[in-house]
Design a protein around this motif. Structure first.
Motif, PDB file in Angstrom:
ATOM      1  N   LEU A  31       9.886   4.417  -3.557  1.00  0.00           N
ATOM      2  CA  LEU A  31      10.633   4.341  -2.303  1.00  0.00           C
ATOM      3  C   LEU A  31      11.939   3.440  -2.633  1.00  0.00           C
ATOM      4  O   LEU A  31      12.663   3.194  -1.717  1.00  0.00           O
ATOM      5  CB  LEU A  31       9.790   3.414  -1.214  1.00  0.00           C
ATOM      6  N   ALA A  32      12.199   3.067  -3.878  1.00  0.00           N
ATOM      7  CA  ALA A  32      13.690   2.463  -4.284  1.00  0.00           C
ATOM      8  C   ALA A  32      14.675   3.351  -3.749  1.00  0.00           C
ATOM      9  O   ALA A  32      14.717   4.268  -3.893  1.00  0.00           O
ATOM     10  CB  ALA A  32      13.888   2.188  -5.775  1.00  0.00           C
ATOM     11  N   GLY A  33      15.656   2.591  -3.050  1.00  0.00           N
ATOM     12  CA  GLY A  33      16.943   3.301  -2.635  1.00  0.00           C
ATOM     13  C   GLY A  33      16.917   3.548  -1.171  1.00  0.00           C
ATOM     14  O   GLY A  33      17.924   4.035  -0.575  1.00  0.00           O
ATOM     15  N   GLY A  35      16.523   2.855   2.578  1.00  0.00           N
ATOM     16  CA  GLY A  35      16.310   1.623   3.490  1.00  0.00           C
ATOM     17  C   GLY A  35      15.236   0.737   3.827  1.00  0.00           C
ATOM     18  O   GLY A  35      14.173   1.233   4.246  1.00  0.00           O
ATOM     19  N   PRO A  36      15.321  -0.551   3.789  1.00  0.00           N
ATOM     20  CA  PRO A  36      14.061  -1.385   4.139  1.00  0.00           C
ATOM     21  C   PRO A  36      13.587  -1.134   5.428  1.00  0.00           C
ATOM     22  O   PRO A  36      12.266  -1.041   5.736  1.00  0.00           O
ATOM     23  CB  PRO A  36      14.493  -2.836   4.158  1.00  0.00           C
ATOM     24  N   ALA A  37      14.427  -0.781   6.601  1.00  0.00           N
ATOM     25  CA  ALA A  37      13.551  -0.493   7.802  1.00  0.00           C
ATOM     26  C   ALA A  37      12.937   0.810   7.763  1.00  0.00           C
ATOM     27  O   ALA A  37      11.983   0.925   8.528  1.00  0.00           O
ATOM     28  CB  ALA A  37      14.950  -0.509   8.695  1.00  0.00           C
ATOM     29  N   PHE A  38      13.623   1.776   7.061  1.00  0.00           N
ATOM     30  CA  PHE A  38      12.678   3.034   6.911  1.00  0.00           C
ATOM     31  C   PHE A  38      11.392   3.120   6.365  1.00  0.00           C
ATOM     32  O   PHE A  38      10.582   3.498   6.672  1.00  0.00           O
ATOM     33  CB  PHE A  38      13.904   4.034   6.265  1.00  0.00           C
ATOM     34  N   VAL A  39      11.534   2.127   5.174  1.00  0.00           N
ATOM     35  CA  VAL A  39      10.311   2.060   4.265  1.00  0.00           C
ATOM     36  C   VAL A  39       9.218   1.102   5.263  1.00  0.00           C
ATOM     37  O   VAL A  39       8.177   1.776   5.164  1.00  0.00           O
ATOM     38  CB  VAL A  39      10.625   1.411   2.981  1.00  0.00           C
ATOM     39  N   ALA A  40       9.722   0.353   5.978  1.00  0.00           N
ATOM     40  CA  ALA A  40       8.753  -0.448   6.758  1.00  0.00           C
ATOM     41  C   ALA A  40       8.119   0.496   7.790  1.00  0.00           C
ATOM     42  O   ALA A  40       6.887   0.378   8.160  1.00  0.00           O
ATOM     43  CB  ALA A  40       9.478  -1.557   7.597  1.00  0.00           C
ATOM     44  N   GLY A  41       8.847   1.627   8.306  1.00  0.00           N
ATOM     45  CA  GLY A  41       7.959   2.518   8.915  1.00  0.00           C
ATOM     46  C   GLY A  41       7.308   3.553   8.504  1.00  0.00           C
ATOM     47  O   GLY A  41       6.538   4.526   9.251  1.00  0.00           O
ATOM     48  N   LEU A  42       7.258   3.663   7.102  1.00  0.00           N
ATOM     49  CA  LEU A  42       6.258   4.509   6.509  1.00  0.00           C
ATOM     50  C   LEU A  42       4.721   4.340   6.214  1.00  0.00           C
ATOM     51  O   LEU A  42       4.402   3.037   6.331  1.00  0.00           O
ATOM     52  CB  LEU A  42       6.844   4.863   4.950  1.00  0.00           C
ATOM     53  N   PRO A  43       3.786   5.139   6.497  1.00  0.00           N
ATOM     54  CA  PRO A  43       2.510   4.809   6.510  1.00  0.00           C
ATOM     55  C   PRO A  43       2.202   4.295   5.196  1.00  0.00           C
ATOM     56  O   PRO A  43       2.755   4.867   4.016  1.00  0.00           O
ATOM     57  CB  PRO A  43       1.828   6.035   6.867  1.00  0.00           C
ATOM     58  N   HIS A  44       1.331   3.464   4.656  1.00  0.00           N
ATOM     59  CA  HIS A  44       0.952   3.078   3.498  1.00  0.00           C
ATOM     60  C   HIS A  44      -0.323   3.890   3.080  1.00  0.00           C
ATOM     61  O   HIS A  44      -1.053   4.147   3.775  1.00  0.00           O
ATOM     62  CB  HIS A  44       0.262   1.506   3.387  1.00  0.00           C
ATOM     63  N   ALA A  45      -0.223   4.563   1.787  1.00  0.00           N
ATOM     64  CA  ALA A  45      -1.075   5.123   1.214  1.00  0.00           C
ATOM     65  C   ALA A  45      -2.019   4.267   0.175  1.00  0.00           C
ATOM     66  O   ALA A  45      -1.645   3.313  -0.157  1.00  0.00           O
ATOM     67  CB  ALA A  45      -0.717   6.324   0.493  1.00  0.00           C
ATOM     68  N   ARG A  46      -3.392   4.808  -0.148  1.00  0.00           N
ATOM     69  CA  ARG A  46      -4.238   4.192  -1.170  1.00  0.00           C
ATOM     70  C   ARG A  46      -3.476   4.243  -2.448  1.00  0.00           C
ATOM     71  O   ARG A  46      -3.682   3.413  -3.392  1.00  0.00           O
ATOM     72  CB  ARG A  46      -5.417   4.959  -0.878  1.00  0.00           C
ATOM     73  N   SER A  47      -2.723   5.107  -2.682  1.00  0.00           N
ATOM     74  CA  SER A  47      -2.289   5.250  -4.174  1.00  0.00           C
ATOM     75  C   SER A  47      -0.761   5.934  -4.237  1.00  0.00           C
ATOM     76  O   SER A  47      -0.233   6.525  -3.326  1.00  0.00           O
ATOM     77  CB  SER A  47      -3.120   6.373  -5.137  1.00  0.00           C
ATOM     78  N   PRO A  48      -0.013   5.761  -5.160  1.00  0.00           N
ATOM     79  CA  PRO A  48       1.504   6.159  -5.060  1.00  0.00           C
ATOM     80  C   PRO A  48       1.570   7.746  -5.078  1.00  0.00           C
ATOM     81  O   PRO A  48       2.408   8.237  -4.370  1.00  0.00           O
ATOM     82  CB  PRO A  48       2.093   5.572  -6.411  1.00  0.00           C
ATOM     83  N   ALA A  49       0.359   8.491  -5.592  1.00  0.00           N
ATOM     84  CA  ALA A  49       0.352   9.757  -5.641  1.00  0.00           C
ATOM     85  C   ALA A  49       0.425  10.468  -4.071  1.00  0.00           C
ATOM     86  O   ALA A  49       0.807  11.246  -3.605  1.00  0.00           O
ATOM     87  CB  ALA A  49      -0.593  10.383  -6.642  1.00  0.00           C
ATOM     88  N   GLU A  50      -0.501   9.871  -3.504  1.00  0.00           N
ATOM     89  CA  GLU A  50      -0.730  10.110  -1.999  1.00  0.00           C
ATOM     90  C   GLU A  50       0.446   9.494  -1.171  1.00  0.00           C
ATOM     91  O   GLU A  50       0.742  10.317  -0.181  1.00  0.00           O
ATOM     92  CB  GLU A  50      -2.029   9.026  -1.564  1.00  0.00           C
ATOM     93  N   GLN A  51       1.113   8.389  -1.554  1.00  0.00           N
ATOM     94  CA  GLN A  51       2.390   8.159  -0.890  1.00  0.00           C
ATOM     95  C   GLN A  51       3.189   9.113  -0.929  1.00  0.00           C
ATOM     96  O   GLN A  51       4.049   9.363   0.039  1.00  0.00           O
ATOM     97  CB  GLN A  51       2.946   6.804  -1.702  1.00  0.00           C
ATOM     98  N   ILE A  52       3.436   9.814  -2.204  1.00  0.00           N
ATOM     99  CA  ILE A  52       4.613  10.693  -2.156  1.00  0.00           C
ATOM    100  C   ILE A  52       4.276  11.803  -1.058  1.00  0.00           C
ATOM    101  O   ILE A  52       5.100  12.335  -0.456  1.00  0.00           O
ATOM    102  CB  ILE A  52       4.629  11.367  -3.506  1.00  0.00           C
ATOM    103  N   LEU A  53       3.087  12.266  -1.201  1.00  0.00           N
ATOM    104  CA  LEU A  53       2.793  13.435  -0.112  1.00  0.00           C
ATOM    105  C   LEU A  53       2.755  12.972   1.257  1.00  0.00           C
ATOM    106  O   LEU A  53       3.404  13.500   2.010  1.00  0.00           O
ATOM    107  CB  LEU A  53       1.202  13.782  -0.414  1.00  0.00           C
ATOM    108  N   ARG A  54       2.286  11.651   1.660  1.00  0.00           N
ATOM    109  CA  ARG A  54       2.517  11.344   3.044  1.00  0.00           C
ATOM    110  C   ARG A  54       3.799  11.037   3.441  1.00  0.00           C
ATOM    111  O   ARG A  54       4.255  11.217   4.574  1.00  0.00           O
ATOM    112  CB  ARG A  54       1.501   9.876   2.979  1.00  0.00           C
TER     113      ARG A  54
END
Length: 58
Positions: A31-33, A35-54
């Motif tokens: 998620l580098a690059g 905005g912090p406000a945008f990242v804060a609104g993203l759901p957290h996933a159990r793994s980075p691989a799931e994070q990409i998909l979510r």
């Protein structure tokens, strides 16, 4: 689906490519690059691989 930038099939292709390229080591790196406000609104996933998909699907 005019409001989507990418089709679901394309999102799955990109997810598979990111996983096979071992780009799933860190949520912060993924998620580098963004905005912090945008990242804060993203759901957290159990793994980075799931994070990409979510993060890339509505």
């Amino acid at each position: 689906m005019a409001d989507r930038l990418l089709s679901h099939a394309r999102i799955l292709e990109l997810h598979a490519a990111a996983v096979s390229a071992h780009l799933t080591g860190s949520r912060d790196a993924l998620l580098a690059g963004l905005g912090p406000a945008f990242v804060a609104g993203l759901p957290h996933a159990r793994s980075p691989a799931e994070q990409i998909l979510r993060t890339s699907t509505p």
